[in-house]
Design a protein around this motif. Sequence first.
Motif, mmCIF file in Angstrom:
data_model
loop_
_atom_site.group_PDB
_atom_site.id
_atom_site.type_symbol
_atom_site.label_atom_id
_atom_site.label_comp_id
_atom_site.label_asym_id
_atom_site.label_seq_id
_atom_site.Cartn_x
_atom_site.Cartn_y
_atom_site.Cartn_z
ATOM 1 N N ASN A 1 0.844 -1.189 0.000
ATOM 2 C CA ASN A 1 0.000 0.000 0.000
ATOM 3 C C ASN A 1 0.877 1.235 0.000
ATOM 4 O OD1 ASN A 1 -3.058 -0.537 0.428
ATOM 5 N ND2 ASN A 1 -1.998 -2.083 1.644
ATOM 6 N N ARG A 2 0.292 2.329 -0.458
ATOM 7 C CA ARG A 2 1.075 3.564 -0.501
ATOM 8 C C ARG A 2 1.342 4.090 0.910
ATOM 9 N NH1 ARG A 2 -0.104 7.854 -5.184
ATOM 10 N NH2 ARG A 2 -0.330 5.863 -6.199
ATOM 11 N N ASN A 3 0.304 4.119 1.740
ATOM 12 C CA ASN A 3 0.428 4.646 3.104
ATOM 13 C C ASN A 3 -0.121 3.638 4.105
ATOM 14 O OD1 ASN A 3 1.261 7.299 2.143
ATOM 15 N ND2 ASN A 3 -0.850 7.453 1.416
ATOM 16 N N ALA A 4 0.303 3.806 5.369
ATOM 17 C CA ALA A 4 -0.187 2.899 6.413
ATOM 18 C C ALA A 4 -1.701 2.986 6.543
ATOM 19 C CB ALA A 4 0.489 3.253 7.742
ATOM 20 N N ASP A 5 -2.252 4.173 6.356
ATOM 21 C CA ASP A 5 -3.714 4.369 6.467
ATOM 22 C C ASP A 5 -4.492 3.607 5.406
ATOM 23 O OD1 ASP A 5 -3.562 5.988 8.526
ATOM 24 O OD2 ASP A 5 -4.094 7.848 7.488
ATOM 25 N N ASP A 6 -3.817 3.219 4.329
ATOM 26 C CA ASP A 6 -4.503 2.569 3.212
ATOM 27 C C ASP A 6 -4.632 1.059 3.387
ATOM 28 O OD1 ASP A 6 -4.598 4.993 1.873
ATOM 29 O OD2 ASP A 6 -2.701 4.649 0.828
ATOM 30 N N ILE A 7 -4.027 0.505 4.441
ATOM 31 C CA ILE A 7 -3.970 -0.966 4.549
ATOM 32 C C ILE A 7 -5.349 -1.506 4.931
ATOM 33 C CG2 ILE A 7 -2.878 -2.945 5.656
ATOM 34 C CD1 ILE A 7 -0.469 -1.115 6.251
ATOM 35 N N ILE A 8 -5.987 -2.127 3.972
ATOM 36 C CA ILE A 8 -7.318 -2.707 4.200
ATOM 37 C C ILE A 8 -7.157 -4.013 4.990
ATOM 38 C CG2 ILE A 8 -9.323 -3.687 3.011
ATOM 39 C CD1 ILE A 8 -8.630 -1.814 0.625
ATOM 40 N N PHE A 9 -8.069 -4.277 5.903
ATOM 41 C CA PHE A 9 -8.077 -5.504 6.723
ATOM 42 C C PHE A 9 -6.846 -5.618 7.619
ATOM 43 C CE2 PHE A 9 -10.105 -7.419 2.686
ATOM 44 C CZ PHE A 9 -11.384 -7.071 3.081
ATOM 45 N N ARG A 10 -6.205 -4.507 7.946
ATOM 46 C CA ARG A 10 -4.938 -4.621 8.681
ATOM 47 C C ARG A 10 -5.103 -5.415 9.984
ATOM 48 N NH1 ARG A 10 -0.979 0.344 10.579
ATOM 49 N NH2 ARG A 10 0.357 -0.907 11.934
ATOM 50 N N ALA A 11 -6.109 -5.051 10.781
ATOM 51 C CA ALA A 11 -6.271 -5.732 12.077
ATOM 52 C C ALA A 11 -6.563 -7.214 11.866
ATOM 53 C CB ALA A 11 -7.384 -5.065 12.875
ATOM 54 N N ARG A 12 -7.414 -7.530 10.895
ATOM 55 C CA ARG A 12 -7.758 -8.941 10.668
ATOM 56 C C ARG A 12 -6.550 -9.729 10.181
ATOM 57 N NH1 ARG A 12 -13.001 -9.996 7.324
ATOM 58 N NH2 ARG A 12 -12.921 -12.047 8.255
ATOM 59 N N LEU A 13 -5.758 -9.118 9.342
ATOM 60 C CA LEU A 13 -4.567 -9.810 8.846
ATOM 61 C C LEU A 13 -3.588 -10.063 9.977
ATOM 62 C CD1 LEU A 13 -4.049 -7.876 5.478
ATOM 63 C CD2 LEU A 13 -4.743 -10.275 5.745
ATOM 64 N N GLU A 14 -3.431 -9.076 10.848
ATOM 65 C CA GLU A 14 -2.502 -9.274 11.964
ATOM 66 C C GLU A 14 -3.026 -10.326 12.928
ATOM 67 O OE1 GLU A 14 -0.280 -4.934 11.746
ATOM 68 O OE2 GLU A 14 -1.997 -5.153 13.080
ATOM 69 N N GLU A 15 -4.336 -10.377 13.104
ATOM 70 C CA GLU A 15 -4.923 -11.441 13.946
ATOM 71 C C GLU A 15 -4.674 -12.812 13.317
ATOM 72 O OE1 GLU A 15 -8.622 -8.685 15.316
ATOM 73 O OE2 GLU A 15 -9.105 -10.622 14.402
ATOM 74 N N LEU A 16 -4.885 -12.901 12.009
ATOM 75 C CA LEU A 16 -4.660 -14.184 11.329
ATOM 76 C C LEU A 16 -3.197 -14.624 11.475
ATOM 77 C CD1 LEU A 16 -6.738 -13.690 8.035
ATOM 78 C CD2 LEU A 16 -7.207 -15.335 9.869
ATOM 79 N N ALA A 17 -2.288 -13.662 11.340
ATOM 80 C CA ALA A 17 -0.860 -14.009 11.453
ATOM 81 C C ALA A 17 -0.534 -14.482 12.866
ATOM 82 C CB ALA A 17 -0.009 -12.799 11.079
ATOM 83 N N ALA A 18 -1.173 -13.852 13.859
ATOM 84 C CA ALA A 18 -0.910 -14.257 15.250
ATOM 85 C C ALA A 18 -1.467 -15.661 15.508
ATOM 86 C CB ALA A 18 -1.536 -13.241 16.202
ATOM 87 N N ALA A 19 -2.581 -15.982 14.859
ATOM 88 C CA ALA A 19 -3.230 -17.274 15.104
ATOM 89 C C ALA A 19 -2.634 -18.405 14.263
ATOM 90 C CB ALA A 19 -4.726 -17.156 14.809
ATOM 91 N N HIS A 20 -1.928 -18.054 13.190
ATOM 92 C CA HIS A 20 -1.415 -19.093 12.268
ATOM 93 C C HIS A 20 0.086 -18.908 12.072
ATOM 94 C CE1 HIS A 20 -5.416 -20.535 11.039
ATOM 95 N NE2 HIS A 20 -5.772 -19.279 11.180
ATOM 96 N N PRO A 21 0.889 -19.674 12.793
ATOM 97 C CA PRO A 21 2.344 -19.519 12.668
ATOM 98 C C PRO A 21 2.837 -19.785 11.247
ATOM 99 C CG PRO A 21 1.766 -20.985 14.505
ATOM 100 C CD PRO A 21 0.492 -20.669 13.791
ATOM 101 N N GLY A 22 2.085 -20.537 10.454
ATOM 102 C CA GLY A 22 2.510 -20.836 9.086
ATOM 103 C C GLY A 22 2.252 -19.697 8.122
ATOM 104 N N LEU A 23 1.597 -18.626 8.601
ATOM 105 C CA LEU A 23 1.341 -17.476 7.724
ATOM 106 C C LEU A 23 2.465 -16.456 7.874
ATOM 107 C CD1 LEU A 23 -0.232 -15.529 5.903
ATOM 108 C CD2 LEU A 23 -1.624 -14.900 7.885
ATOM 109 N N ASP A 24 3.126 -16.195 6.780
ATOM 110 C CA ASP A 24 4.195 -15.189 6.735
ATOM 111 C C ASP A 24 3.566 -13.906 6.168
ATOM 112 O OD1 ASP A 24 6.506 -13.715 6.066
ATOM 113 O OD2 ASP A 24 6.718 -14.809 4.171
ATOM 114 N N LEU A 25 3.205 -12.979 7.054
ATOM 115 C CA LEU A 25 2.520 -11.751 6.638
ATOM 116 C C LEU A 25 3.537 -10.623 6.498
ATOM 117 C CD1 LEU A 25 -0.039 -10.019 6.161
ATOM 118 C CD2 LEU A 25 -0.109 -9.659 8.648
#
Length: 350
Positions: A155-179
């Motif tokens: 993304n161009r800016n941090a504010d533009d990151i769609i689903f940021r919280a959900r993606l970070e939750e998924l990464a925390a819950a799934h060690p096999g996900l390299d985000l």
Amino acid sequence: MAVPRSPAPLKTGPLQMAHVVDVVRETPSSVTVVFATATPLPYRPGQYVLVEFRFGSGRYRRAYSLCSIPADDMAAFTVRLVPGGKVSQHITTSLAIGDRFLVSAARGDFLLPDSRAGRRFVLVAGGSGISPVMSLLRTLLAMPEPPPVSLLYYNRNADDIIFRARLEELAAAHPGLDLQLVVTGSREGWHGLHEPFAVTRVLAAARGDPQALYYICGPESLIDTAVEGLLAAGVDPALVNAERFAAPPVHERPSRGQPVTFVHRGLLLAKRTRVRGEAGESLLDMGERAGLRMRSNCRNGTCGACRATLVKGEVVMDEPNSLSLADARAGRILTCISYADSPVVVDLRR
Ligand code: FES
């Protein structure tokens, strides 16, 4: 490439009525539209639907990839405001729960293979290209034994990151996900990865697996760079899947030519050149026809080389395009995909 890029109007096929169940604000400029249909809407992760909205005095058709997965209660797609885009403007600022629109059957071949066990997946998204990629990602992570998967999201800016919280939750819950969230523009409010898009990062995410499967969705320039880079590095084309955004809605371009005045550099002072436009002629084509030195490169709204400033009048711009919101607020347009909808004055000086 699943979404057609022909210049023909988007053909929807049979449509059914849908109504908006929720509009979720994802970022300052994007929303997810959750919707319900009277009869079920079967789809596979990664597919898109054609939608038709009616507002003002117009009917507008667009293709949007679904970000939901079939196991969700309802289907959903995510839309980011495109500068100058009538439909994205309507959806991100005016759409409300209960509003109705028409939706086609799902289509597209940006699909996961049926046999996924033992495969490594590298997902690459730019901007609102995360919509189908989110559907693929959630599908992979919902498998009884999720395969190794990397998601590189630009993304161009941090504010533009769609689903940021959900993606970070998924990464925390799934060690096999390299985000890997990567910001390419302003560093403001961002302490993570900051660099332009480079295929070396995509290749590195495959961790040397020659059978890794790649899924790429985002702006055309990102897709082109990624696909060309992967193929140049020897990746088997059969392993590379790319989803391009929908074709520009050419049927909404003004049907009559308009007079356009170009302001450009003269020897000492600015010069003005007046051109009578023809129906369907872009400002870039008009300027070139008049013998002006017009900057351009891609001629499809991707590279930004043809940026100019709209001083007066109205233009219709194809969407999506590469203008930032700051560009749009400053009155910038892309002449290669802009069509005069009234007498117009355009400043070509930078
Ligand atoms: S020439 Fe590339 S955006 Fe217009």
